[in-house]
Design a protein around this motif. Structure first.
Motif, mmCIF file in Angstrom:
data_model
loop_
_atom_site.group_PDB
_atom_site.id
_atom_site.type_symbol
_atom_site.label_atom_id
_atom_site.label_comp_id
_atom_site.label_asym_id
_atom_site.label_seq_id
_atom_site.Cartn_x
_atom_site.Cartn_y
_atom_site.Cartn_z
ATOM 1 N N ALA A 177 0.721 -1.047 -0.135
ATOM 2 C CA ALA A 177 0.083 0.078 0.027
ATOM 3 C C ALA A 177 1.002 1.429 -0.163
ATOM 4 N N GLN A 178 0.350 2.245 -0.767
ATOM 5 C CA GLN A 178 1.136 3.532 -0.527
ATOM 6 C C GLN A 178 0.135 4.313 -0.006
ATOM 7 N N PRO A 179 0.511 5.071 1.118
ATOM 8 C CA PRO A 179 -0.452 5.900 1.932
ATOM 9 C C PRO A 179 -0.620 7.214 1.360
ATOM 10 N N ARG A 180 -1.709 7.702 1.415
ATOM 11 C CA ARG A 180 -2.010 9.183 0.947
ATOM 12 C C ARG A 180 -0.900 10.042 1.463
ATOM 13 N N MET A 181 -0.430 10.961 0.733
ATOM 14 C CA MET A 181 0.761 11.690 1.333
ATOM 15 C C MET A 181 0.262 13.091 1.562
ATOM 16 N N SER A 182 0.753 13.886 2.637
ATOM 17 C CA SER A 182 0.557 15.151 2.922
ATOM 18 C C SER A 182 1.902 15.648 3.489
ATOM 19 N N PHE A 183 1.866 16.972 3.277
ATOM 20 C CA PHE A 183 3.388 17.755 3.586
ATOM 21 C C PHE A 183 3.232 18.534 4.859
ATOM 22 N N ARG A 184 4.086 18.377 5.989
ATOM 23 C CA ARG A 184 3.871 19.397 7.011
ATOM 24 C C ARG A 184 5.324 19.578 7.460
ATOM 25 N N VAL A 185 5.296 20.833 7.995
ATOM 26 C CA VAL A 185 6.819 21.489 8.832
ATOM 27 C C VAL A 185 7.043 20.442 9.991
ATOM 28 N N VAL A 186 8.226 19.928 10.058
ATOM 29 C CA VAL A 186 8.763 19.520 11.139
ATOM 30 C C VAL A 186 10.081 20.195 11.607
ATOM 31 N N VAL A 187 10.231 20.704 12.783
ATOM 32 C CA VAL A 187 11.232 21.588 13.242
ATOM 33 C C VAL A 187 12.186 20.685 13.966
ATOM 34 N N GLU A 188 13.421 20.632 13.406
ATOM 35 C CA GLU A 188 14.091 19.618 14.185
ATOM 36 C C GLU A 188 15.570 20.185 14.593
ATOM 37 N N GLY A 189 15.509 21.595 14.497
ATOM 38 C CA GLY A 189 16.657 22.332 15.078
ATOM 39 C C GLY A 189 16.762 23.583 14.349
ATOM 40 N N SER A 190 17.840 24.465 14.536
ATOM 41 C CA SER A 190 18.192 25.469 13.932
ATOM 42 C C SER A 190 19.191 25.479 12.862
ATOM 43 N N THR A 191 18.908 25.933 11.863
ATOM 44 C CA THR A 191 19.644 25.504 10.427
ATOM 45 C C THR A 191 19.752 27.164 9.698
ATOM 46 N N THR A 192 20.831 27.864 9.536
ATOM 47 C CA THR A 192 21.088 29.024 8.986
ATOM 48 C C THR A 192 21.693 28.770 7.358
ATOM 49 N N MET A 193 20.741 29.271 6.499
ATOM 50 C CA MET A 193 21.276 29.009 5.299
ATOM 51 C C MET A 193 21.610 30.447 4.766
ATOM 52 N N ARG A 194 23.089 30.258 4.231
ATOM 53 C CA ARG A 194 23.375 31.842 3.646
ATOM 54 C C ARG A 194 23.466 31.476 2.058
ATOM 55 N N TYR A 195 22.825 32.588 1.625
ATOM 56 C CA TYR A 195 22.457 32.708 0.175
ATOM 57 C C TYR A 195 22.414 34.191 -0.535
ATOM 58 N N ARG A 196 22.435 34.468 -1.605
ATOM 59 C CA ARG A 196 22.351 35.513 -2.178
ATOM 60 C C ARG A 196 21.681 35.307 -3.595
ATOM 61 N N ILE A 197 21.217 36.260 -4.335
ATOM 62 C CA ILE A 197 20.506 36.183 -5.531
ATOM 63 C C ILE A 197 21.228 36.863 -6.464
ATOM 64 N N VAL A 198 21.577 36.386 -7.583
ATOM 65 C CA VAL A 198 22.498 36.823 -8.656
ATOM 66 C C VAL A 198 22.040 36.557 -9.937
ATOM 67 N N GLU A 199 22.042 37.884 -10.638
ATOM 68 C CA GLU A 199 21.347 37.786 -12.179
ATOM 69 C C GLU A 199 22.399 37.724 -12.918
ATOM 70 N N LYS A 200 22.560 36.627 -13.999
ATOM 71 C CA LYS A 200 23.752 36.303 -14.987
ATOM 72 C C LYS A 200 22.995 36.628 -16.222
ATOM 73 N N GLU A 201 24.137 36.936 -17.207
ATOM 74 C CA GLU A 201 23.804 37.066 -18.600
ATOM 75 C C GLU A 201 24.299 35.610 -19.041
ATOM 76 N N ALA A 202 23.724 35.458 -20.207
ATOM 77 C CA ALA A 202 24.213 33.859 -20.793
ATOM 78 C C ALA A 202 25.562 33.790 -20.732
ATOM 79 N N PHE A 203 25.904 32.351 -20.350
ATOM 80 C CA PHE A 203 27.344 32.041 -20.489
ATOM 81 C C PHE A 203 27.468 30.481 -21.120
#
Length: 293
Positions: free
Chosen positions: A110-136
Motif C-alpha cells: 500500500a502507498q499511503p496518501r501523502m501530505s506535507f507538514r513542517v517538522v522543526v528539527e533544529g536551527s539551520t541557518t542558510m547563507r544565500y544571495r540572489i544573482v542575475e547572470k547574462e548567458a554564459f
C-alpha cells in the motif's frame, strides 16, 4: 506554500480514476509545473508519476480483492485501456498480477496518501544571495552519472579523476566569470531526484557564450536568476544536506521557484569527510503567487 501543496495533492487524489492533470495541480500550488515536479520529488523522495501509479494501484488492489468488479472493469476505472497494461502496472507495485492477488489473497503493498507538514528539527541557518547572470557557457567534459543521496558518488569521482592535466590547465585559462574556477554542472535527465536517477555531469569552467575549444565540450546556459548558497562542512555530507534543505526548507519559505537549467557546484577537492567550502548555484525565478509561508 505547504498548504497549497497539500491542496494540490487533494486534487491529484480526486483524479486517480481519470487522467491526472499535473498542470492543474501546479496551478493550485501556485508554482510552475517544472517546479512542482521537482519540489514534489525532493519532498516525497519519489517522482510524481511513481506516487500517482502507487496510489492508483493501492486503490485498485482494494477493488480487486473485493471481487465486485471484473478485472477489466477495474482496469478501465483506473485509466488502463487493456487488462495487460493494468496487470503490468499492478505487478510493478505489488509484485504479483491482479488475477493472482484475487485468487490467493496474497500480501500486497500500500502507498499511503501523502501530505506535507513542517517538522522543526533544529536551527539551520542558510547563507544565500540572489544573482542575475547574462548567458554564459560551461566548457569542459561530461559523463552520465547516477544521483547519490549519501556518501561519495563513485562515478562522478571517476569522471573527475579521468581528466588529464592538459585539459585542466586549458579550462583554468578559459575561466573568466562566476562561478570562478573549476566547477561541476548537473543537468538532470528527468524530474526525478530519487537515488539512482541519472544526470549529465559536467566538469568545466564558466566562460563567454561564444567560447569554443576543439578538445572540450560546451554546455550553453541562458541568462537568468540564480540562488547562490555558501556552505562549510565535511565533504560530501554537508553538501548533500544543503541540497536537501534548499528544496525542503528554502523554497517553501521564499517567493522563488526553480526553473530549467543546470545546478552548479564549486568546491575545493578534498578527501571524504574533510572540511571544505562549497558554493551551490540553483537556477530560480520569482513567483508572484508564492509568498513566504
Amino acid at each position: 506554500m505547504l498548504e497549497r501543496l497539500n491542496q494540490a495533492l487533494d486534487h491529484l487524489e480526486a483524479c486517480l480514476d481519470q487522467e491526472v492533470d499535473v498542470a492543474e495541480a501546479a496551478r493550485i500550488a501556485a508554482v510552475s509545473e517544472y517546479h512542482f515536479r521537482r519540489l514534489f520529488s525532493a519532498l516525497a523522495g519519489m517522482p510524481l508519476p511513481v506516487y500517482v501509479r502507487r496510489r492508483r494501484m493501492t486503490l485498485a488492489a482494494a477493488e480487486v480483492l473485493a471481487g465486485e468488479r471484473t478485472l477489466l472493469d477495474v482496469a478501465v476505472r483506473y485509466g488502463y485501456g487493456s487488462g495487460e497494461a493494468f496487470a503490468r502496472a499492478f505487478r510493478s507495485v505489488h509484485g504479483i498480477g491482479p488475477g493472482e492477488a484475487r485468487r490467493t489473497g496474497a500480501l500486497l503493498t500500500a502507498q499511503p496518501r501523502m501530505s506535507f507538514r513542517v517538522v522543526v528539527e533544529g536551527s539551520t541557518t542558510m547563507r544565500y544571495r540572489i544573482v542575475e547572470k547574462e548567458a554564459f557557457r560551461i566548457v569542459g567534459r561530461k559523463a552520465r552519472v547516477p544521483l547519490v543521496h549519501e556518501g561519495a558518488n563513485a562515478v562522478a569521482t571517476a569522471h573527475m579523476e579521468s581528466l588529464d592535466e592538459r585539459a585542466i590547465v586549458r579550462m583554468k585559462e578559459l575561466a573568466d566569470r562566476e562561478p570562478e574556477g573549476i566547477l561541476s554542472a548537473a543537468v538532470y535527465l528527468t524530474d526525478s531526484r530519487e537515488e539512482g536517477a541519472e544526470a549529465d555531469y559536467w566538469i568545466g569552467v564558466a566562460t563567454g557564450p561564444e567560447t569554443t575549444v576543439e578538445e572540450l565540450g560546451a554546455l550553453d546556459v541562458p541568462a537568468g536568476t540564480w540562488a547562490v548558497f555558501d556552505n562549510d562542512g565535511p565533504y560530501p555530507s554537508a553538501l548533500q544536506e544543503l541540497w536537501r534543505d534548499v528544496f525542503t526548507q528554502w523554497f517553501p519559505s521564499n517567493p522563488y521557484t526553480s526553473r530549467p537549467g543546470p545546478e552548479l557546484l564549486r568546491t575545493q577537492p578534498v578527501e571524504i569527510g574533510e572540511e571544505t567550502h562549497s558554493q551551490l548555484w540553483i537556477p530560480i525565478e520569482r513567483s508572484s503567487g508564492n509568498t513566504p509561508a
